[in-house]
Design an enzyme around this catalytic site. Structure first.
Site, PDB file in Angstrom:
ATOM      1  N   TYR A  98     -46.613  27.680 -25.150  1.00 25.66           N
ATOM      2  CA  TYR A  98     -46.218  28.561 -26.104  1.00 25.66           C
ATOM      3  C   TYR A  98     -46.997  29.053 -27.212  1.00 25.66           C
ATOM      4  O   TYR A  98     -46.859  30.074 -27.681  1.00 25.66           O
ATOM      5  CB  TYR A  98     -44.734  27.906 -26.588  1.00 25.66           C
ATOM      6  CG  TYR A  98     -43.597  27.886 -25.728  1.00 25.66           C
ATOM      7  CD1 TYR A  98     -42.809  28.848 -25.509  1.00 25.66           C
ATOM      8  CD2 TYR A  98     -43.595  26.772 -24.813  1.00 25.66           C
ATOM      9  CE1 TYR A  98     -41.684  28.847 -24.335  1.00 25.66           C
ATOM     10  CE2 TYR A  98     -42.453  26.655 -23.979  1.00 25.66           C
ATOM     11  CZ  TYR A  98     -41.594  27.825 -23.703  1.00 25.66           C
ATOM     12  OH  TYR A  98     -40.449  27.819 -22.806  1.00 25.66           O
ATOM     13  N   GLU A 140     -36.265  22.297 -22.644  1.00 25.60           N
ATOM     14  CA  GLU A 140     -37.294  21.783 -21.481  1.00 25.60           C
ATOM     15  C   GLU A 140     -37.691  20.022 -21.550  1.00 25.60           C
ATOM     16  O   GLU A 140     -37.514  19.475 -20.722  1.00 25.60           O
ATOM     17  CB  GLU A 140     -38.342  22.744 -21.461  1.00 25.60           C
ATOM     18  CG  GLU A 140     -38.076  23.966 -20.796  1.00 25.60           C
ATOM     19  CD  GLU A 140     -39.224  25.152 -21.400  1.00 25.60           C
ATOM     20  OE1 GLU A 140     -40.316  24.790 -21.875  1.00 25.60           O
ATOM     21  OE2 GLU A 140     -38.760  26.319 -21.495  1.00 25.60           O
ATOM     22  N   ARG A 206     -43.335  28.822  -5.828  1.00 28.26           N
ATOM     23  CA  ARG A 206     -42.009  29.442  -5.594  1.00 28.26           C
ATOM     24  C   ARG A 206     -41.080  28.545  -5.656  1.00 28.26           C
ATOM     25  O   ARG A 206     -41.113  27.334  -5.225  1.00 28.26           O
ATOM     26  CB  ARG A 206     -42.192  30.206  -4.188  1.00 28.26           C
ATOM     27  CG  ARG A 206     -43.280  31.342  -4.070  1.00 28.26           C
ATOM     28  CD  ARG A 206     -43.076  32.421  -4.736  1.00 28.26           C
ATOM     29  NE  ARG A 206     -44.077  33.544  -4.637  1.00 28.26           N
ATOM     30  CZ  ARG A 206     -45.319  33.684  -5.037  1.00 28.26           C
ATOM     31  NH1 ARG A 206     -45.636  32.607  -6.016  1.00 28.26           N
ATOM     32  NH2 ARG A 206     -46.046  34.510  -4.818  1.00 28.26           N
ATOM     33  N   GLN A 207     -39.611  29.121  -5.772  1.00 28.74           N
ATOM     34  CA  GLN A 207     -38.526  28.406  -5.847  1.00 28.74           C
ATOM     35  C   GLN A 207     -37.649  28.594  -4.937  1.00 28.74           C
ATOM     36  O   GLN A 207     -37.599  29.692  -4.351  1.00 28.74           O
ATOM     37  CB  GLN A 207     -37.674  28.657  -7.402  1.00 28.74           C
ATOM     38  CG  GLN A 207     -38.115  28.131  -8.509  1.00 28.74           C
ATOM     39  CD  GLN A 207     -39.080  29.094  -9.199  1.00 28.74           C
ATOM     40  OE1 GLN A 207     -39.202  30.228  -9.196  1.00 28.74           O
ATOM     41  NE2 GLN A 207     -40.217  28.364 -10.266  1.00 28.74           N
ATOM     42  N   TYR A 208     -37.051  27.469  -4.184  1.00 29.21           N
ATOM     43  CA  TYR A 208     -36.001  27.525  -2.920  1.00 29.21           C
ATOM     44  C   TYR A 208     -35.005  26.552  -3.257  1.00 29.21           C
ATOM     45  O   TYR A 208     -35.234  25.534  -3.652  1.00 29.21           O
ATOM     46  CB  TYR A 208     -36.945  26.933  -1.775  1.00 29.21           C
ATOM     47  CG  TYR A 208     -38.272  27.857  -1.438  1.00 29.21           C
ATOM     48  CD1 TYR A 208     -38.022  29.152  -1.060  1.00 29.21           C
ATOM     49  CD2 TYR A 208     -39.439  27.387  -1.666  1.00 29.21           C
ATOM     50  CE1 TYR A 208     -39.101  30.053  -0.898  1.00 29.21           C
ATOM     51  CE2 TYR A 208     -40.458  28.347  -1.458  1.00 29.21           C
ATOM     52  CZ  TYR A 208     -40.520  29.590  -0.971  1.00 29.21           C
ATOM     53  OH  TYR A 208     -41.283  30.316  -0.569  1.00 29.21           O
ATOM     54  N   SER A 209     -33.918  27.283  -3.022  1.00 34.45           N
ATOM     55  CA  SER A 209     -32.579  26.368  -3.197  1.00 34.45           C
ATOM     56  C   SER A 209     -32.547  25.227  -2.054  1.00 34.45           C
ATOM     57  O   SER A 209     -33.095  25.435  -1.215  1.00 34.45           O
ATOM     58  CB  SER A 209     -31.604  27.244  -3.132  1.00 34.45           C
ATOM     59  OG  SER A 209     -31.374  28.257  -4.263  1.00 34.45           O
ATOM     60  N   GLY A 274     -27.781  37.818   1.939  1.00 36.12           N
ATOM     61  CA  GLY A 274     -28.987  37.556   2.606  1.00 36.12           C
ATOM     62  C   GLY A 274     -29.360  36.133   2.356  1.00 36.12           C
ATOM     63  O   GLY A 274     -28.399  35.165   2.481  1.00 36.12           O
ATOM     64  N   GLY A 276     -29.367  34.429  -0.355  1.00 37.99           N
ATOM     65  CA  GLY A 276     -28.844  33.781  -1.283  1.00 37.99           C
ATOM     66  C   GLY A 276     -27.679  32.824  -0.888  1.00 37.99           C
ATOM     67  O   GLY A 276     -26.912  32.215  -1.770  1.00 37.99           O
ATOM     68  N   THR A 278     -28.227  30.110   0.513  1.00 38.93           N
ATOM     69  CA  THR A 278     -28.622  28.792   0.603  1.00 38.93           C
ATOM     70  C   THR A 278     -27.756  27.772  -0.439  1.00 38.93           C
ATOM     71  O   THR A 278     -27.414  26.826  -0.009  1.00 38.93           O
ATOM     72  CB  THR A 278     -30.016  28.781   0.492  1.00 38.93           C
ATOM     73  OG1 THR A 278     -30.692  29.614  -0.492  1.00 38.93           O
ATOM     74  CG2 THR A 278     -30.743  29.139   1.664  1.00 38.93           C
ATOM     75  N   VAL A 388     -30.487  33.794  -9.722  1.00 41.20           N
ATOM     76  CA  VAL A 388     -31.688  34.883  -9.232  1.00 41.20           C
ATOM     77  C   VAL A 388     -32.935  34.225  -8.780  1.00 41.20           C
ATOM     78  O   VAL A 388     -33.358  33.236  -9.438  1.00 41.20           O
ATOM     79  CB  VAL A 388     -32.139  35.717 -10.819  1.00 41.20           C
ATOM     80  CG1 VAL A 388     -32.921  36.740 -10.049  1.00 41.20           C
ATOM     81  CG2 VAL A 388     -30.822  36.432 -11.339  1.00 41.20           C
TER      82      VAL A 388
END
Length: 398
Positions: A98, A140, A206-209, A274, A276, A278, A388
C-alpha cells in the site's frame, strides 16, 4: 471518519478528481509498472491491464469510497471493502504494498491535476487514501489470520487428481494438497487463486470458484477457456486447458470470497449466467448435503444447452431439494425448449417469495439486468449479493 477540514476539501474537489480519475489511474499504473515490473508480471492480471478493466475498477473504487466519506460520513462501505479485501487476500497482498501504491498514485494525481493540487488538497486526498488503505489492511489481516497464513505467503502446492471435460471450452480439475495434509475448509460460493507460470516466465494469477461443496473428497475448480483478441486475454485459462493433466501440480491459495450464504432460513434465489454457475453449484451441493428444505429458485442463462457447463449437476442438485425449482434460459435453445425461457433471463413471469435473498454471478450486464428486475419485484438492495470474476466494474459504471 474523514476530518472536517478534509471533508470540505474533498467535497469541493471531488467533481474535478472524479472527472480526471481515469487519467490518474492510467498514469498511476504506468508509473507503478515502470518502477516495479515484477508487479505487472507476477501480481496484476495482464489481461485486465490490456483491456483497461483494472484501471476502471481502481478509479471506480476510489471515487465510490470518497463519495461515501463525504455523503455518509457516519458509515463505511464495508461491502465494497470486503469484496476488495478478499480478492487481495487471495493474491497475497501485503501492507507494505500500500505504501508503494501511495507513492505512484499521488505522483499521478499531482501530474494530472497540476497546480490544482495545493497542500490542502494533497493532505485531504492523502487522508482519503489511508482511510481506505488502512481499512483494507485491517480486513486482510483478519482474513489471513482466519486462514492461518502470512500475508504474501498464501500459496500451497496442490496435485491435479482428475480432469473432466464439461464442454469444449470448460474443464473441471479435481485437486488435493500435494503434501497429503487436509484441504482447508471453505464456505460454499468462495474461490481460490491459481498461480500459473507461463512460457515467458511470468507467474500470472487468476481466481476460480470452488465448484464442489465443503466436505467433498476433492476440491474442484471449473475453468472456462477465455477467448479474446488481446494476447494476454485468457492466457492462464488457455495454459490450464492445454497443459494441465492429472499428476501435475498447481499453486493454489487459501479460499476467500464473500459471496456466501448470509442465511439459509430465508427463501433463496441463485442466479447465474455462463461460467458464473460454478459458485452456485457449490451452494446447491451444500444445501442438498445438509437436507435443506426451504424455497430455492435456481435461475441460469447461457448461449445454448451445450454451452451450459455442469448442466446435469445444476439440474440434479436442484431436484434433490424438495422446495427448489430450476429455470434455464438459452439464447439458442434446442427443440422443445419453452418459448418463455428463450433469449436472455427474464424474471417477469417468475414468482419471487417475500424475504428472498438473491445471489448473482455472471457477466456484469446479466447481473445488472437481474438486479434491476429483482428490485422491481420488491427484493431489497441489501438482500441482493453478487460476485464478479475479475475487477469490480460495477463500481466504475454505477
Amino acid at each position: 471518519m474523514l476530518s472536517e477540514p478534509s471533508t470540505v476539501t474533498v467535497r469541493a474537489t471531488l467533481p474535478a478528481v472524479g472527472a480526471a480519475i481515469g487519467d490518474i489511474a492510467d498514469l498511476f499504473y504506468r508509473k507503478l509498472f515502470d518502477a516495479h515490473p515484477e508487479l505487472s508480471r507476477d501480481l496484476f492480471n495482464r489481461g485486465n491491464q490490456a483491456s483497461g478493466a483494472q484501471r476502471r475498477a481502481l478509479a471506480g473504487s476510489i471515487a465510490a469510497f470518497a463519495a461515501q466519506l463525504v455523503g455518509h460520513p457516519d458509515t463505511r462501505p464495508d461491502v465494497m471493502l470486503g469484496r476488495i479485501a478478499n480478492k487481495h487476500a487471495s493474491l497475497g497482498v501485503t501492507a507494505a504494498q500500500y505504501d508503494v501504491v501511495h507513492t505512484h498514485l499521488f505522483a499521478a494525481i499531482a501530474e494530472v491535476l497540476g497546480d490544482a493540487v495545493t497542500p490542502e488538497v494533497a493532505a485531504a486526498w492523502d487522508e482519503v487514501y489511508w482511510l481506505m488503505a488502512n481499512a483494507l489492511i485491517a480486513i486482510e489481516e483478519r482474513l489471513y489470520a482466519q486462514r492461518g497464513v502470512l500475508a504474501g505467503d498464501v500459496w500451497r502446492d496442490w496435485e491435479v487428481v482428475s480432469r473432466t471435460e464439461e464442454t469444449p471450452d470448460v474443464a473441471t480439475f479435481g485437486l488435493r494438497p500435494a503434501d497429503g495434509s487436509p484441504a482447508p475448509g471453505f464456505r460454499p460460493g468462495q474461490y481460490v487463486s491459481v498461480r500459473c507460470e507461463l512460457s515467458d516466465g511470468a507467474r500470472q494469477i487468476r481466481q476460480y470458484s470452488l465448484s464442489s461443496a465443503p466436505g467433498s473428497p476433492l476440491r474442484a475448480i471449473t475453468v472456462k477457456r477465455v477467448r479474446g483478441e488481446g494476447v494476454p486475454d485468457g492466457e492462464v485459462s488457455h495454459r490450464l486447458h492445454a497443459r494441465v493433466r492429472p499428476g501435475d501440480r498447481l499453486q493454489v491459495s487459501a479460499p476467500y470470497g464473500d459471496l456466501v450464504l448470509k442465511s439459509d432460513r430465508a427463501p433463496l434465489l441463485l442466479a447465474s449466467a455462463g461460467i458464473g454457475c460454478t459458485p452456485m453449484l457449490s451452494v446447491l451441493e451444500h444445501l442438498a448435503n445438509g437436507g435443506h428444505r426451504g424455497p430455492v429458485t435456481v435461475v441460469h442463462g447461457d448461449r445454448s444447452p451445450d454451452d451450459h457447463a455442469l448442466r446435469t449437476a445444476h439440474t440434479v442438485l436442484t431436484g434433490e431439494l424438495p422446495e427448489a425449482s430450476a429455470h434455464f434460459w438459452y439464447e439458442n435453445p434446442g427443440p422443445g425448449h419453452p418459448a418463455n425461457r428463450t433469449g436472455l433471463v427474464d424474471l417477469t413471469g417468475l414468482a419471487v417469495a417475500s424475504g428472498t435473498h438473491a445471489y448473482l454471478c455472471g457477466p456484469l450486464p446479466f447481473m445488472r439486468s437481474v438486479r434491476t428486475q429483482l428490485l422491481a419485484k420488491g427484493v431489497p438492495a441489501a438482500d441482493i449479493h453478487y460476485e464478479v470474476f475479475g475487477p469490480d466494474l460495477w463500481l466504475a459504471e454505477d
